[in-house]
Design an enzyme around this catalytic site. Structure first.
Site, PDB file in Angstrom:
ATOM      1  N   GLU A 189      -7.446   5.351  16.184  1.00  0.00           N
ATOM      2  CA  GLU A 189      -8.329   4.720  15.211  1.00  0.00           C
ATOM      3  C   GLU A 189      -7.639   3.461  14.687  1.00  0.00           C
ATOM      4  O   GLU A 189      -6.489   3.501  14.262  1.00  0.00           O
ATOM      5  CB  GLU A 189      -8.677   5.693  14.086  1.00  0.00           C
ATOM      6  N   ARG A 212      -9.969  -0.216  -3.397  1.00  0.00           N
ATOM      7  CA  ARG A 212      -8.925   0.377  -2.553  1.00  0.00           C
ATOM      8  C   ARG A 212      -8.189  -0.706  -1.759  1.00  0.00           C
ATOM      9  O   ARG A 212      -8.722  -1.766  -1.476  1.00  0.00           O
ATOM     10  CB  ARG A 212      -9.592   1.368  -1.594  1.00  0.00           C
ATOM     11  N   ASP A 213      -6.936  -0.386  -1.401  1.00  0.00           N
ATOM     12  CA  ASP A 213      -6.141  -1.278  -0.552  1.00  0.00           C
ATOM     13  C   ASP A 213      -5.976  -2.642  -1.223  1.00  0.00           C
ATOM     14  O   ASP A 213      -6.226  -3.688  -0.628  1.00  0.00           O
ATOM     15  CB  ASP A 213      -6.818  -1.429   0.814  1.00  0.00           C
ATOM     16  N   LYS A 229      -2.274   9.964  10.352  1.00  0.00           N
ATOM     17  CA  LYS A 229      -3.094   8.902  10.935  1.00  0.00           C
ATOM     18  C   LYS A 229      -3.591   9.354  12.303  1.00  0.00           C
ATOM     19  O   LYS A 229      -2.792   9.668  13.192  1.00  0.00           O
ATOM     20  CB  LYS A 229      -2.270   7.632  11.084  1.00  0.00           C
ATOM     21  N   TRP A 285      -9.821  12.020   7.549  1.00  0.00           N
ATOM     22  CA  TRP A 285      -9.882  11.087   6.432  1.00  0.00           C
ATOM     23  C   TRP A 285     -11.293  11.046   5.860  1.00  0.00           C
ATOM     24  O   TRP A 285     -12.267  10.792   6.578  1.00  0.00           O
ATOM     25  CB  TRP A 285      -9.473   9.690   6.888  1.00  0.00           C
ATOM     26  N   SER A 305      -8.602  -2.452   5.033  1.00  0.00           N
ATOM     27  CA  SER A 305      -9.195  -1.155   4.707  1.00  0.00           C
ATOM     28  C   SER A 305      -9.844  -1.153   3.338  1.00  0.00           C
ATOM     29  O   SER A 305      -9.843  -0.147   2.634  1.00  0.00           O
ATOM     30  CB  SER A 305      -8.128  -0.059   4.792  1.00  0.00           C
ATOM     31  N   ASP A 308     -12.946   8.706   3.827  1.00  0.00           N
ATOM     32  CA  ASP A 308     -12.761   7.355   3.315  1.00  0.00           C
ATOM     33  C   ASP A 308     -14.028   6.735   2.752  1.00  0.00           C
ATOM     34  O   ASP A 308     -14.006   5.601   2.273  1.00  0.00           O
ATOM     35  CB  ASP A 308     -12.175   6.452   4.397  1.00  0.00           C
ATOM     36  N   TYR A 359      -9.350   9.444   0.125  1.00  0.00           N
ATOM     37  CA  TYR A 359      -9.082   8.005   0.291  1.00  0.00           C
ATOM     38  C   TYR A 359     -10.328   7.180  -0.025  1.00  0.00           C
ATOM     39  O   TYR A 359     -11.006   6.698   0.852  1.00  0.00           O
ATOM     40  CB  TYR A 359      -8.629   7.769   1.742  1.00  0.00           C
ATOM     41  N   ASP A 409      -6.169   0.070  12.962  1.00  0.00           N
ATOM     42  CA  ASP A 409      -5.661  -0.291  11.640  1.00  0.00           C
ATOM     43  C   ASP A 409      -6.411  -1.469  11.034  1.00  0.00           C
ATOM     44  O   ASP A 409      -6.542  -1.559   9.807  1.00  0.00           O
ATOM     45  CB  ASP A 409      -4.177  -0.673  11.728  1.00  0.00           C
ATOM     46  N   ASP A 449      -1.351   4.536   0.002  1.00  0.00           N
ATOM     47  CA  ASP A 449      -1.034   3.164  -0.440  1.00  0.00           C
ATOM     48  C   ASP A 449      -1.285   2.896  -1.912  1.00  0.00           C
ATOM     49  O   ASP A 449      -0.705   1.951  -2.469  1.00  0.00           O
ATOM     50  CB  ASP A 449      -1.791   2.106   0.366  1.00  0.00           C
ATOM     51  N   TRP A 501       2.500  -3.493   9.985  1.00  0.00           N
ATOM     52  CA  TRP A 501       1.855  -2.176  10.021  1.00  0.00           C
ATOM     53  C   TRP A 501       0.622  -2.118  10.902  1.00  0.00           C
ATOM     54  O   TRP A 501       0.069  -1.036  11.137  1.00  0.00           O
ATOM     55  CB  TRP A 501       1.439  -1.765   8.608  1.00  0.00           C
TER      56      TRP A 501
END
Length: 442
Positions: A395, A172-173, A391, A132, A179, A134, A167, A397, A219, A363
């Site tokens: 790591e 974001r999110d 995923k 990822w 996240s 991110d 990502y 969530d 997402d 989740w």
């Protein structure tokens, strides 16, 4: 052997319990971090975000004081592919093993005293997962991975494929908190995101002999289908679409095979959501100029749904698309009618145990989960290119610390594992659960 290869080989050969420093690609700091704050020789502690500092390859001195990652400059590499290969992009390629996740799994195995469980945990380091990207600070490490994959290909005569997750959209999110990203729309976020994409492209351009498969923005687009009643999502809609369009166009220019994230059966798989989702994906595809390297969609990213459930989980009641295969079969015709390429990859990294959630939308570090079906091209469906692990299991969530600015109430539910660190940090207890409950067994 390259410096990068030598470091990785050294890491995997050491008895990690004896290491007082964080290994290459291990965590070395961040809010709430209580582990090692210095790195092994050849790595430098680098700030990724407030909660996560990481040991990245570098010649600087080992130190508990993090440094900033240098920005990447564009380098013109060899000729890039102009026409995508026909068929499944995974066919005929060796999947590159992420040394970052291998190091995490090795370090985690070293903390397990039970010999049987330790041996199982060590197997996880040999299973390919996506890496990822991110935060923009990580983009330079993509060049290390690609260089290593290129060298492996040249030495073995095989063709290598590197799997990444793109990502870093601004805001974001938008419908959750755990996240939240580094860029804000209000603070030049879209232009910053374009710079992030440009840096990924610059790295990929240097290694045209390595195939790259990317999952695009988990997402983000699903939120635009179902969560526009959330003000942050409504406000982010224009930037999300513009950012994803830019990503598709630029990554297409260097031959990256792309799968846009499409949520999962319990999100966009409800009958009322299928056509709006297909319309959104198809419109974005057209807006980007129908990029040739957009292969399809990724589903179940970081989720727990079965590919094909033997019977519906009670929490799926009311949805005929109660697993990922039903969802894909229902979505594909709507995509095809809109001109979108209906091919899929499906994350099964944490789907080994079913019927463990109190609600389908839960989740966060769900209790009792286990590693699932191993990555394979034998999917049983002509629509599905590959079963993958997107995923990285272990790591986190999201944190259970209610005072954290990134605390999300989903992480405090009764079916979420307690004592969880911040999102993205290593969660040893959860990794051990995934190992113990893996199905098929490790």
């Amino acid at each position: 052997m390259s410096r990068f290869s030598a470091l990785t080989a050294l890491l995997l050969s050491l008895p990690l319990l004896a290491i007082a420093q964080s290994p290459l690609y291990g965590q070395c700091g961040g809010n709430g971090w209580t582990g090692p704050k210095t790195c092994v020789s050849g790595a430098t502690c680098t700030v990724i975000n407030d909660w996560y500092w990481q040991c990245l390859p570098g010649n600087g001195p080992t130190s508990s004081s993090p440094t900033s990652t240098p920005t990447t400059t564009t380098t013109t590499g060899g000729p890039q592919p102009t026409v995508p290969a026909a068929g499944n992009p995974y066919t005929g390629y060796e999947i590159y093993l992420s040394p970052y996740y291998a190091a995490e799994a090795q370090a985690a195995a070293a903390q397990i005293s039970d010999a049987t469980q330790k041996a199982k945990a060590l197997k996880v380091a040999q299973i390919p997962t996506f890496t990822w990207f991110d935060v923009i600070a990580k983009t330079s490490t993509l060049g290390d991975y690609l260089a290593e994959a290129s060298a492996l290909g040249k030495s073995s005569g095989k063709k290598y494929l590197v799997q990444i997750v793109v990502y870093d959209l601004p805001d974001r999110d938008c419908a959750a908190l755990a996240s939240n990203g580094e860029f804000s729309i209000a603070n030049n976020g879209l232009n910053n995101y374009k710079g992030y994409i440009d840096q990924l492209v610059a790295q990929i351009k240097k290694y045209p002999d390595v195939r790259v498969v990317a999952v695009i923005e988990p997402d983000s687009l699903a939120n635009l289908v179902t969560n526009l009643n959330v003000s942050k999502c409504a406000n982010a809609q224009t930037a999300y679409k513009a950012g994803v369009t830019y990503a598709l166009q630029q990554l297409n220019s260097v031959g990256v095979y792309m799968y846009l994230d499409a949520g999962h059966a319990g999100w966009l798989g409800w009958p009322a959501n299928l056509n709006p989702a297909a319309q959104l994906f198809s419109q974005l595809y057209r807006d980007a100029g129908s990029p040739q390297y957009v292969r399809g969609l990724a589903t179940n990213v970081a989720n727990y749904n079965a590919l094909s459930a033997s019977s519906p989980d009670p929490v799926t009641q009311g949805n005929p698309n109660y697993d990922e295969l039903h969802y894909i079969n229902a979505l594909a015709p709507a995509l095809q009618s809109g001109g979108f390429p209906a091919h899929f990859i499906v994350d099964q990294g944490r789907s080994g145990v079913q019927n463990i959630r109190q609600q389908w939308g839960d989740w966060c570090n769900v209790k009792g989960a286990g590693f699932g079906q191993r990555p394979t091209l034998s999917t049983g469906s002509s629509l599905i290119d590959a079963i993958v692990w997107i995923k990285p299991g272990g790591e986190c969530d999201g944190t259970t610390n209610t005072s954290s600015p990134r605390y999300d109430s989903h992480c405090g539910l009764s079916d979420a594992t307690p004592n969880a660190p911040e999102a993205g940090q290593w969660f040893q207890a959860y990794f051990e659960t995934l190992v113990r409950n893996a199905s098929p067994p490790l």
